[in-house]
Structure formats: structure tokens, C-alpha cells
Motif scaffolding. Structure first.
Motif, PDB file in Angstrom:
ATOM      1  N   PHE A   1       0.836  -1.190   0.000  1.00 38.68           N
ATOM      2  CA  PHE A   1       0.000   0.000   0.000  1.00 38.68           C
ATOM      3  C   PHE A   1       0.880   1.252   0.000  1.00 38.68           C
ATOM      4  CE2 PHE A   1      -3.888  -2.123   2.180  1.00 38.68           C
ATOM      5  CZ  PHE A   1      -4.104  -2.831   1.013  1.00 38.68           C
ATOM      6  N   SER A   2       0.376   2.243  -0.702  1.00 29.58           N
ATOM      7  CA  SER A   2       1.029   3.547  -0.773  1.00 29.58           C
ATOM      8  C   SER A   2      -0.058   4.589  -0.971  1.00 29.58           C
ATOM      9  CB  SER A   2       2.040   3.566  -1.923  1.00 29.58           C
ATOM     10  OG  SER A   2       1.376   3.321  -3.163  1.00 29.58           O
TER      11      SER A   2
ATOM     12  N   ALA B   1      -4.710   5.208   1.440  1.00 29.59           N
ATOM     13  CA  ALA B   1      -3.637   4.211   1.420  1.00 29.59           C
ATOM     14  C   ALA B   1      -4.161   2.949   0.744  1.00 29.59           C
ATOM     15  CB  ALA B   1      -3.167   3.899   2.843  1.00 29.59           C
ATOM     16  N   GLY B   2      -3.531   2.568  -0.366  1.00 29.90           N
ATOM     17  CA  GLY B   2      -4.025   1.407  -1.093  1.00 29.90           C
ATOM     18  C   GLY B   2      -3.054   0.935  -2.142  1.00 29.90           C
ATOM     19  N   ASN B   3      -3.482  -0.072  -2.871  1.00 30.44           N
ATOM     20  CA  ASN B   3      -2.696  -0.643  -3.958  1.00 30.44           C
ATOM     21  C   ASN B   3      -3.270  -0.124  -5.276  1.00 30.44           C
ATOM     22  OD1 ASN B   3      -2.125  -2.731  -6.123  1.00 30.44           O
ATOM     23  ND2 ASN B   3      -0.860  -3.533  -4.456  1.00 30.44           N
TER      24      ASN B   3
ATOM     25  N   ALA C   1     -12.360   9.887   8.351  1.00 29.54           N
ATOM     26  CA  ALA C   1     -12.745  10.227   6.985  1.00 29.54           C
ATOM     27  C   ALA C   1     -12.831   8.983   6.132  1.00 29.54           C
ATOM     28  CB  ALA C   1     -11.743  11.207   6.395  1.00 29.54           C
ATOM     29  N   GLN C   2     -13.767   8.999   5.178  1.00 28.78           N
ATOM     30  CA  GLN C   2     -13.946   7.902   4.232  1.00 28.78           C
ATOM     31  C   GLN C   2     -14.119   8.474   2.837  1.00 28.78           C
ATOM     32  OE1 GLN C   2     -17.411   5.924   5.925  1.00 28.78           O
ATOM     33  NE2 GLN C   2     -16.095   4.313   6.799  1.00 28.78           N
ATOM     34  N   LEU C   3     -13.694   7.695   1.859  1.00 27.33           N
ATOM     35  CA  LEU C   3     -13.907   8.035   0.457  1.00 27.33           C
ATOM     36  C   LEU C   3     -14.966   7.103  -0.110  1.00 27.33           C
ATOM     37  CD1 LEU C   3     -10.272   8.651  -0.854  1.00 27.33           C
ATOM     38  CD2 LEU C   3     -11.913  10.296   0.067  1.00 27.33           C
ATOM     39  N   GLN C   4     -15.955   7.684  -0.755  1.00 27.87           N
ATOM     40  CA  GLN C   4     -17.069   6.912  -1.289  1.00 27.87           C
ATOM     41  C   GLN C   4     -17.157   7.109  -2.796  1.00 27.87           C
ATOM     42  OE1 GLN C   4     -21.517   7.824  -0.829  1.00 27.87           O
ATOM     43  NE2 GLN C   4     -21.196   6.248   0.742  1.00 27.87           N
TER      44      GLN C   4
ATOM     45  N   SER D   1      -7.485   6.176   6.209  1.00 29.63           N
ATOM     46  CA  SER D   1      -6.325   5.560   6.864  1.00 29.63           C
ATOM     47  C   SER D   1      -6.733   4.164   7.337  1.00 29.63           C
ATOM     48  CB  SER D   1      -5.878   6.403   8.059  1.00 29.63           C
ATOM     49  OG  SER D   1      -6.943   6.571   8.970  1.00 29.63           O
ATOM     50  N   LEU D   2      -5.878   3.179   7.072  1.00 31.94           N
ATOM     51  CA  LEU D   2      -6.182   1.799   7.419  1.00 31.94           C
ATOM     52  C   LEU D   2      -5.887   1.538   8.881  1.00 31.94           C
ATOM     53  CD1 LEU D   2      -4.664  -0.053   4.334  1.00 31.94           C
ATOM     54  CD2 LEU D   2      -7.028   0.646   4.701  1.00 31.94           C
TER      55      LEU D   2
END
Length: 469
Positions: A283-284, A334-336, A382-385, A466-467
Motif C-alpha cells: 500500500f502507498s 492508502a491502497g494498492n 474520513a472515508q472516500l465513497q 487511513s487503514l
């Protein structure tokens, strides 16, 4: 197979519990029995002390130092005292001759000096019946100085121990038996509950194997068929120009089938790695807005071919007090990157696939700010939808619960690939949404679907910025 395993588990539960209960019951029995014996011994020793204090000691003749026990005066009141407690007294001379007893029939048992108590058996003795009798006895030697005046023996019937012991054995056996039956029933129930996920996994494995075999069989069969046809045509038309062209067409079809088979194997490998947990987290920081712009641009050509309007809408921040640094990373998580590209390519590709001409597919990205409290302190999460909406054919409500199952298709009929139908070659394997769900869960997100038959479908994907570790 599962029933046999369930029976073995239940038997093991019951056997282990039965052994533990047996050990516990044995310990309780031995403890209670030893307590009863100690109680009787204490009672006998107490009686001995009382009788010893009440003995009347007098000289044999006046002027002599030889002493004797006045039996009549000493035991006159003791007989009435001990009768109520089922205790019998015996007085013996220094030579062991029985001089006085509360027993109607002499025991005819030799004297054994023992203050700790002993158990004696009386077998077929006259006056005691044919059945053996057990007595608990304490024998005390009475002496003054070095002169032995006699022996006092106190007896207590052993049934004061055996009667409650038998009742205790019965109670413990009954309780242990009921507990073993209860544990057996509970073990059968719990083993069934324990086997349910195993059975479900086994059924899913069987279904997965059947579906995978079906999906792999079709392209392999077609590859073999087309290769055989190409070779046959080449043998029949050697030297002709048209043979080379036909041979090239057959090999191109084989190439497309091989590519489809390779994609299917890669999808299965990806899901297997996700299930086993061996997929590495690479993840980055990923700007999701830039990623969606890239994916939408790639899908614009397909949308134009089908005359579908494909649009992307980014919901900007509503709060003007947000710092510039946060605004620059407003849609970053943060993800792939590769997995997220694959996720939204699948979702947008499905939307275009099932939307008729002149329809619309809209992709919307928004940031959701949430506030929660922990120990009185406020924290923002926070969340992204992302919403992928289309105006396509929709999905029946009964198909929604199984939509993310592997190899599941809303239309159960399998599409057979023919050499004359190019679109059949690109037919999905039923793994796209399963892969999408695996990617979302790998990013600790959630995916939901809302659909109305004939009106359209909306996929809603939510990711934490954020994970959690």
C-alpha cells in the motif's frame, strides 16, 4: 463423512467429560467417606475419655497398693448414656477376660490396643445372624502408674458409614450419568455447530470446483477443436493460398481463447491468494481522483462505441476552513494502485456492458467526514465513497444476495463460444464482482449494490482514508 466426524467429536466430548466427572466423583466420595470415618473415630475417642474419667478405682484390700476397677459403680450410668448413639462398651480384665459388656452377645474378638480406630468383621457368629457385620472399634488400655487395670473397648456400627456412603454413590452415579447424557447431547449439538462452517466451506469448494471445471473445459475444448480443424484444413488444402489465410484465422481464435483462459487462471490465482492471506500488502498513498480519471478515460472508447454517456463527478470540499495541505490530499487513501484500477475497471466495465445505447453511466467520488467519541475525546474518521451508477437493465432482487459469489451469473445459462461470434469470446467468467469484493475487503472497505429492474444499478464502494492496523 461430516456425520462420522460429528459423531467422533461428540464421542470425544462425552468421553473426556465422563473421565473428568468420574475423577471428580471419586474424589468427592473418598473425601466424604474419610470424613465420616474420622467423625466416628472422634466420637469413639470422646466416649473413651468420658468413660475413663468416670471409672471408680479402689484398692483390692485395705492397706495394699493393688488397685481394681469397681465395675458396678463405674458402668452403672454409662450403659444408658451410650445406647442412644448405638455405641457399645466392653470392659476386659488385665488378662483379656470379658468382665462387662453392653452387648447381648459377646463379640469373641481378641483385644487389639488401637486409639486410631479399626474396622472388624463378624462372620456367622452366634447371635449376630448369618450375614457379616462390620464394626468400628477403639480399644484403650487403662493403667495407673505401671499397673494395668484393664481394657476398655468401644464399638460403633459401621452402617453409619456404609449407609450414607451408598446413598452418596447412588447420588454421584445418578448425577454423573445425567451429566454425561447432557454433555453427550450438548457435544452432538456443538459438534454440529462446529461442523457447519466446515460443511459450508466444503460445499463452496465443490461448487467452486464444478464451476471452475466448467469454465476451463469450454476454452480448452474449443482450443483443441480449432487446432484440429486448422490442421485438417491445412492437410486437405496444402499449397493453396486460401489455406494459409484460413489457418491464420483459426490460430487467431486459438490465441484469443488462450488469452481468456489465462485471464481466468489469473483471476482464480488472485482469489486464492486473497483467501489464503498470502497476498502482500503493498500500500502507498493513492490519489483516487486521478485513478478514476485514468480509468474513465480508458473506458470512454467503449462507451462511445455503445453510444453511452460516461461521466465522472468529483464532490469538492464544502468547508472553506480546510488547510491547503489537506485539500491537496482530499481524495488520497492508502491502497494498492493496480488493485484499485482493476476494481473500478470491473465496475465501470459491467455498467457499460449492461447499459443499452443512449444510456448513462455516472461515476461519483466524495469524501465523507465522520466524528466519533472515544473516552470523551472526539476523533474524525474520513472515508472516500465512490458510486458507479448506470441506467441499465438492472438486477432482480432475488439475485442480489448472491451477486458477489464466485462464478455466479444472474442468467444461469452458460454462453457457448463459437468461432463466428467475437463477443462470446469476451464473455465474463463470473469472477469480476467476486474479485471486486476481495479487493474492497483487502482495503478494509465495504461494497454495496442497489438495483431496480429495468431502471439501473448503483454500486457503492466506501474506503477508509487511513487503514487500521
Amino acid at each position: 463423512m461430516f456425520q462420522a466426524t460429528r459423531r467422533r467429536l461428540a464421542v470425544w466430548y462425552t468421553a473426556v467429560t465422563a473421565v473428568l466427572l468420574l475423577l471428580f466423583a471419586s474424589g468427592v466420595y473418598l473425601y466424604v467417606r474419610s470424613t465420616l470415618v474420622e467423625r466416628i473415630d472422634d466420637t469413639l475417642n470422646h466416649v473413651v475419655e468420658i468413660v475413663e474419667r468416670s471409672l471408680v478405682i479402689e484398692p483390692v484390700n485395705s492397706g495394699t497398693e493393688t488397685l481394681r476397677i469397681n465395675i458396678e459403680a463405674s458402668f452403672r450410668n454409662n450403659a444408658e448414656t451410650v445406647e442412644d448413639d448405638h455405641i457399645d462398651l466392653e470392659w476386659f480384665s488385665p488378662t483379656g477376660e470379658l468382665l462387662w459388656s453392653t452387648l447381648t452377645t459377646p463379640l469373641n474378638i481378641p483385644i487389639h490396643g488401637s486409639r486410631t480406630g479399626e474396622t472388624v468383621h463378624i462372620n456367622k457368629q452366634e447371635g449376630w445372624g448369618e450375614s457379616p457385620v462390620l464394626l468400628r472399634q477403639v480399644t484403650q488400655r487403662v493403667e495407673v502408674g505401671r499397673q494395668v487395670l484393664g481394657y476398655l473397648r468401644v464399638s460403633h456400627p459401621w452402617f453409619e458409614v456404609t449407609k450414607p456412603s451408598r446413598q452418596l454413590i447412588f447420588d454421584l452415579a445418578l448425577g454423573t450419568g445425567l451429566m454425561v447424557l447432557s454433555v453427550g447431547a450438548s457435544g452432538w449439538f456443538l459438534s454440529g455447530k462446529a461442523m457447519e462452517p466446515v460443511g459450508d466451506s466444503y460445499q463452496r469448494l465443490k461448487q467452486f470446483t464444478a464451476d471452475a471445471s466448467h469454465e476451463l473445459r469450454n476454452p480448452i475444448t474449443l482450443i483443441q477443436t480449432n487446432v484440429q480443424v486448422a490442421l485438417t484444413d491445412l492437410e486437405l488444402a496444402e499449397g493453396e493460398v486460401t489455406a494459409a489465410s484460413h489457418y491464420r484465422q483459426q490460430l487467431k481464435l486459438v490465441e484469443r481463447l488462450t488469452q481468456r483462459l489465462g485471464r481466468l487462471v489469473n483471476d482464480l490465482l488472485f482469489l486464492a491468494r486473497q483467501d489464503s492471506g498470502i497476498s502482500k500488502d503493498n500500500f502507498s498513498p493513492c490519489p483516487l481522483d486521478a485513478l478514476l480519471i485514468e480509468v474513465v478515460e480508458e473506458q470512454q472508447l467503449l462507451a462511445a462505441e455503445k453510444q453511452i454517456t460516461l461521466s465522472l463527478h468529483l464532490v469538492d470540499a464544502q468547508n472553506s476552513d480546510i488547510s491547503p495541505e489537506l485539500l491537496d490530499n482530499w481524495f488520497t487513501l492508502a491502497g494498492n494502485w493496480d488493485q484499485l484500477v482493476r476494481l473500478f475497471t470491473n465496475l465501470i466495465g459491467n455498467a457499460l456492458k449492461y447499459t443499452p445505447a443512449s444510456g448513462r453511466v455516472n461515476v461519483e467520488l466524495a469524501r465523507l467526514e465522520g466524528i466519533h467519541r472515544v473516552s470523551g475525546l472526539r476523533y474524525s474518521s474520513a472515508q472516500l465513497q465512490v458510486k458507479v451508477s448506470d441506467t441499465g437493465i438492472g438486477i432482480p432482487s432475488e439475485a442480489l444476495p448472491r451477486l458477489f459469489d464466485r462464478f455466479y451469473r444472474v442468467d444461469p445459462a452458460r454462453t457457448h463460444i463459437t468461432e463466428n461470434t467475437a463477443c462470446d469470446i469476451s464473455t465474463g467468467s463470473g469472477l469480476g464482482l467476486a474479485i471486486a469484493q476481495a479487493i474492497v475487503e483487502h482495503h478494509q472497505g465495504q461494497i454495496q449494490v442497489e438495483s431496480s429492474l429495468g431502471k439501473g444499478t448503483t454500486f457503492i464502494v466506501t474506503f477508509p482514508v487511513s487503514l487500521e492496523s
